[in-house]
Design an enzyme around this catalytic site. Structure first.
Site, PDB file in Angstrom:
ATOM      1  N   LYS A 153      40.347 -19.311  10.414  1.00 17.58           N
ATOM      2  CA  LYS A 153      41.344 -19.171   9.341  1.00 17.58           C
ATOM      3  C   LYS A 153      40.640 -18.398   8.221  1.00 17.58           C
ATOM      4  CE  LYS A 153      42.706 -20.297   5.709  1.00 17.58           C
ATOM      5  NZ  LYS A 153      42.775 -19.328   4.587  1.00 17.58           N
ATOM      6  N   GLY A 164      45.021 -21.691   2.358  1.00 23.80           N
ATOM      7  CA  GLY A 164      44.022 -22.738   2.529  1.00 23.80           C
ATOM      8  C   GLY A 164      44.615 -24.132   2.629  1.00 23.80           C
ATOM      9  N   PRO A 165      45.406 -24.543   1.641  1.00 19.33           N
ATOM     10  CA  PRO A 165      45.894 -25.928   1.663  1.00 19.33           C
ATOM     11  C   PRO A 165      46.905 -26.214   2.780  1.00 19.33           C
ATOM     12  CG  PRO A 165      46.028 -24.971  -0.543  1.00 19.33           C
ATOM     13  CD  PRO A 165      45.725 -23.846   0.390  1.00 19.33           C
ATOM     14  N   GLU A 219      28.984 -21.913 -11.339  1.00 20.93           N
ATOM     15  CA  GLU A 219      29.062 -20.660 -10.603  1.00 20.93           C
ATOM     16  C   GLU A 219      30.205 -19.822 -11.171  1.00 20.93           C
ATOM     17  OE1 GLU A 219      30.463 -20.713  -6.474  1.00 20.93           O
ATOM     18  OE2 GLU A 219      28.691 -19.537  -6.004  1.00 20.93           O
ATOM     19  N   CYS A 276      27.476 -15.603  -3.108  1.00 21.89           N
ATOM     20  CA  CYS A 276      27.119 -17.008  -3.344  1.00 21.89           C
ATOM     21  C   CYS A 276      25.636 -17.174  -3.621  1.00 21.89           C
ATOM     22  CB  CYS A 276      27.527 -17.839  -2.145  1.00 21.89           C
ATOM     23  SG  CYS A 276      26.953 -17.109  -0.617  1.00 21.89           S
ATOM     24  N   GLU A 305      28.871 -24.129   3.850  1.00 24.79           N
ATOM     25  CA  GLU A 305      28.115 -23.144   3.069  1.00 24.79           C
ATOM     26  C   GLU A 305      28.871 -22.994   1.762  1.00 24.79           C
ATOM     27  OE1 GLU A 305      25.296 -21.814   3.782  1.00 24.79           O
ATOM     28  OE2 GLU A 305      25.105 -22.322   5.891  1.00 24.79           O
ATOM     29  N   GLY A 360      44.534 -23.876   6.459  1.00 24.60           N
ATOM     30  CA  GLY A 360      43.129 -24.305   6.424  1.00 24.60           C
ATOM     31  C   GLY A 360      43.015 -25.812   6.602  1.00 24.60           C
TER      32      GLY A 360
HETATM   33  P1  NAD Z   1      37.694 -21.356  -1.515  1.00 20.19           P
HETATM   34  O1  NAD Z   1      36.973 -22.619  -1.272  1.00 20.19           O
HETATM   35  O2  NAD Z   1      38.822 -21.355  -2.453  1.00 20.19           O
HETATM   36  O3  NAD Z   1      38.272 -20.773  -0.152  1.00 20.19           O
HETATM   37  C1  NAD Z   1      37.483 -20.623   0.995  1.00 20.19           C
HETATM   38  C2  NAD Z   1      38.375 -20.782   2.221  1.00 20.19           C
HETATM   39  O4  NAD Z   1      38.881 -22.108   2.237  1.00 20.19           O
HETATM   40  C3  NAD Z   1      39.587 -19.854   2.231  1.00 20.19           C
HETATM   41  O5  NAD Z   1      39.859 -19.444   3.555  1.00 20.19           O
HETATM   42  C4  NAD Z   1      40.703 -20.760   1.751  1.00 20.19           C
HETATM   43  O6  NAD Z   1      41.969 -20.386   2.211  1.00 20.19           O
HETATM   44  C5  NAD Z   1      40.290 -22.082   2.362  1.00 20.19           C
HETATM   45  N1  NAD Z   1      40.844 -23.272   1.691  1.00 20.19           N
HETATM   46  C6  NAD Z   1      41.217 -23.417   0.405  1.00 20.19           C
HETATM   47  N2  NAD Z   1      41.699 -24.676   0.200  1.00 20.19           N
HETATM   48  C7  NAD Z   1      41.587 -25.335   1.368  1.00 20.19           C
HETATM   49  C8  NAD Z   1      41.888 -26.650   1.788  1.00 20.19           C
HETATM   50  N3  NAD Z   1      42.392 -27.543   0.950  1.00 20.19           N
HETATM   51  N4  NAD Z   1      41.650 -26.994   3.075  1.00 20.19           N
HETATM   52  C9  NAD Z   1      41.113 -26.114   3.927  1.00 20.19           C
HETATM   53  N5  NAD Z   1      40.813 -24.827   3.601  1.00 20.19           N
HETATM   54  C10 NAD Z   1      41.044 -24.444   2.331  1.00 20.19           C
HETATM   55  O7  NAD Z   1      36.583 -20.324  -1.913  1.00 20.19           O
HETATM   56  P2  NAD Z   1      36.774 -18.782  -2.262  1.00 20.19           P
HETATM   57  O8  NAD Z   1      37.239 -18.700  -3.653  1.00 20.19           O
HETATM   58  O9  NAD Z   1      37.545 -18.083  -1.238  1.00 20.19           O
HETATM   59  O10 NAD Z   1      35.270 -18.265  -2.113  1.00 20.19           O
HETATM   60  C11 NAD Z   1      34.366 -18.297  -3.140  1.00 20.19           C
HETATM   61  C12 NAD Z   1      33.432 -19.472  -2.988  1.00 20.19           C
HETATM   62  O11 NAD Z   1      32.763 -19.419  -1.736  1.00 20.19           O
HETATM   63  C13 NAD Z   1      32.344 -19.467  -4.005  1.00 20.19           C
HETATM   64  O12 NAD Z   1      32.193 -20.747  -4.561  1.00 20.19           O
HETATM   65  C14 NAD Z   1      31.096 -19.083  -3.226  1.00 20.19           C
HETATM   66  O13 NAD Z   1      29.890 -19.516  -3.728  1.00 20.19           O
HETATM   67  C15 NAD Z   1      31.374 -19.668  -1.925  1.00 20.19           C
HETATM   68  N6  NAD Z   1      30.605 -18.993  -0.884  1.00 20.19           N
HETATM   69  C16 NAD Z   1      29.544 -19.633  -0.325  1.00 20.19           C
HETATM   70  C17 NAD Z   1      28.778 -18.988   0.615  1.00 20.19           C
HETATM   71  C18 NAD Z   1      27.608 -19.639   1.255  1.00 20.19           C
HETATM   72  O14 NAD Z   1      27.191 -19.196   2.298  1.00 20.19           O
HETATM   73  N7  NAD Z   1      27.060 -20.684   0.698  1.00 20.19           N
HETATM   74  C19 NAD Z   1      29.106 -17.716   1.019  1.00 20.19           C
HETATM   75  C20 NAD Z   1      30.185 -17.091   0.406  1.00 20.19           C
HETATM   76  C21 NAD Z   1      30.941 -17.755  -0.531  1.00 20.19           C
END
Ligand code: NAD
Length: 462
Positions: free
Chosen positions: A170, A203-204, A369, A279, A245, A207
């Site tokens: 997803k 996502g919600p 962040e 990140c 991650e 996901g």
């Molecule tokens: P996010 O958590 O909003 O979304 C990430 C994914 O999760 C998306 O596909 C989203 O649709 C899904 N999602 C959102 N709500 C959900 C839910 N309730 N249940 C299941 N899935 C859900 O993050 P973002 O804004 O897309 O990405 C930025 C964040 O990702 C930053 O905090 C960054 O640090 C982190 N990040 C971490 C790494 C790492 O390897 N540690 C790498 C890249 C990004």
């Protein structure tokens, strides 16, 4: 660039279960460039069913054959690398040269590394009178973010397939087009139907349905700490393995003996790269009092060089979030030395490369962040204080140490609570484990360590 109006499930593009769509917007000009279907729990269920049906066959496929399919996949990505870069440029806004080098180049390197690992990894080992089998964990539910949209998909799909798992992905709402392109590549590479499945969606809804699905054995999530915490709790309640991650607030520690100009220039480039949406970005630069103002001057010059070369952030909400952090930095007394809240362009979600000096560890911009092109420069008086500041956040994903002597830098790095540290600007290694200490995550990606997340062990005693 082609957008599919279906889901890639069981080896084919199938109509979505619901009528809703997600609009994909180019962050450079704010225009809608495509729509993709917004998946429902029903789509997720169909995809998980396909992955489960394909599991026994793929798990039993000899590793050498799995390696051959991964090599074919890498070759398709190589053949389509210009298209990959153009797609990421269109939906993420990344400048084309960066998209070519990193957004296309990195997933190719990672896919290649897993093609090799699938062929060479020891899926069986002897431990005394036992034989330990490393078997695929099963069906993987992968949820990925938008910031390195193809890399994050490949960093999950390639090890999962190498391990013999099947997978449902997803992808992030903002960047579904490169995910669809990847599904086409999987198809072209001849992976059996159902081994890889793609459900675009919110996502919600999609996901969450994937994370909660009882047919998923491992949830592999990359994204924000807030959502990761929720997914971890859901997986924990179902006694299901999870890898997370998450976010970061990494420190770039410049010790007094370092080559200051190099450390600052590389540090600013790292913080501004991908418009700060990385990140593992070193968003806190730590400089000794004796060289502090010199470092601030160098950082100001380096940030100015980025000026109009930097891409936008991904969307309007992200831009508003980044600007609110800049406001918070000003309100809490940090000194603005470059950038600020004024937009460098009239159109698009651009943020000026921003540098704050006189940042203290208790300020919001030093703790949270931001995920935008905003660098904080902090001051320390001795190494113990530098270490306290470096380790003084909830996160522990990455970092850097610079010193005149490599051993001095390594000694400091050993004391850092973080998953990855670059010594004097060390080069990226796609085989090195990547992942977080503390609230930056659970588990590791890349290389053999990443592969082992998708395996479970069985021991036979003789
Ligand atoms: P996010 O958590 O909003 O979304 C990430 C994914 O999760 C998306 O596909 C989203 O649709 C899904 N999602 C959102 N709500 C959900 C839910 N309730 N249940 C299941 N899935 C859900 O993050 P973002 O804004 O897309 O990405 C930025 C964040 O990702 C930053 O905090 C960054 O640090 C982190 N990040 C971490 C790494 C790492 O390897 N540690 C790498 C890249 C990004």
């Amino acid at each position: 660039m082609k957008a599919h109006d279906g889901m890639y499930i069981d080896g084919d593009w199938r109509p979505a279960a619901g009528p809703d769509v997600i609009e994909v917007v180019n962050p450079v000009d704010e225009q809608v460039i495509a729509t993709v279907p917004a998946g429902t729990p029903q789509d997720v269920d169909t995809a998980v069913g396909a992955a489960r049906a394909a599991l026994p066959g793929w798990a039993a496929t000899p590793p050498a054959e799995r390696a051959a399919r991964l090599t074919a996949l890498r070759d398709v990505l190589v053949a389509r690398k210009d298209e990959i870069a153009e797609t990421v440029t269109a939906e993420l806004g990344a400048p084309l040269p960066f998209a070519q080098a990193v957004h296309a180049g990195l997933p190719i390197a990672v896919a290649g590394s897993y093609a090799e690992l699938a062929a060479t990894h020891a899926f069986e080992e002897k431990v005394g009178n036992s034989t330990v089998l490393h078997e695929p964990i099963g069906v993987v539910g992968a949820i990925t973010p938008w910031n390195y949209p193809l890399h994050q998909i490949v960093a999950k799909v390639a090890p999962a397939l190498a391990a013999g798992c099947t997978i449902v992905v997803k992808p992030a709402e903002d960047t579904p087009l490169v995910a669809q392109l990847f599904a086409e590549a999987v198809h072209e590479a001849g992976l059996p139907a159902g081994v890889f499945n793609l459900v675009t969606g919110l996502g919600p809804i999609a996901g969450q349905a994937l994370a909660e699905h009882p047919g998923v054995d491992l949830v592999s999530f990359t994204g924000s700490t807030a959502v990761g915490r929720q997914i971890g709790a859901t997986a924990g309640a179902a006694v299901k393995k999870v890898t997370l991650e998450l976010g970061g607030k990494s420190a770039n520690v410049i010790l007094p003996s370092a080559d200051l100009a190099k450390a600052v220039n590389v540090g600013v480039a790292n913080a501004m790269s991908n418009s700060g949406q990385t990140c593992s970005a070193w968003t806190r630069m730590l400089v000794h009092t004796s060289r502090y103002e010199e470092a601030v001057g160098l950082a100001r010059e380096a940030a100015a060089k980025y000026g109009d070369r930097i891409g936008p952030v991904v969307n309007a909400k992200q831009r508003a979030r980044v600007l609110s952090y800049i406001d918070k930095g000003l309100a809490e007394g940090a000194r603005l030395v470059a950038g600020g809240t004024e937009s460098p362009r009239e159109q698009g979600y651009f943020v000026s490369p921003t540098v704050f000096a006189d940042v203290t560890s208790d300020m919001t911009i030093a703790q949270e962040e931001i995920f935008g092109p905003v660098l904080s420069i902090l001051r320390y008086d001795d190494e113990e204080e530098a270490l306290r500041i470096a380790n003084g956040t909830l996160y522990g994903l990455a970092g850097a140490v610079w010193a005149g002597d490599e051993a001095e830098a390594v000694a400091f790095a050993r004391r850092m609570d973080t998953g990855q540290v670059d010594i004097n600007g060390g080069r990226f290694n796609p085989l090195a484990p990547f992942g977080g200490y503390k609230q930056s995550g659970v588990g590791r990606e890349l290389g053999a360590h990443g592969l082992s997340e998708y395996l479970q062990t069985k021991s036979l005693q003789f």
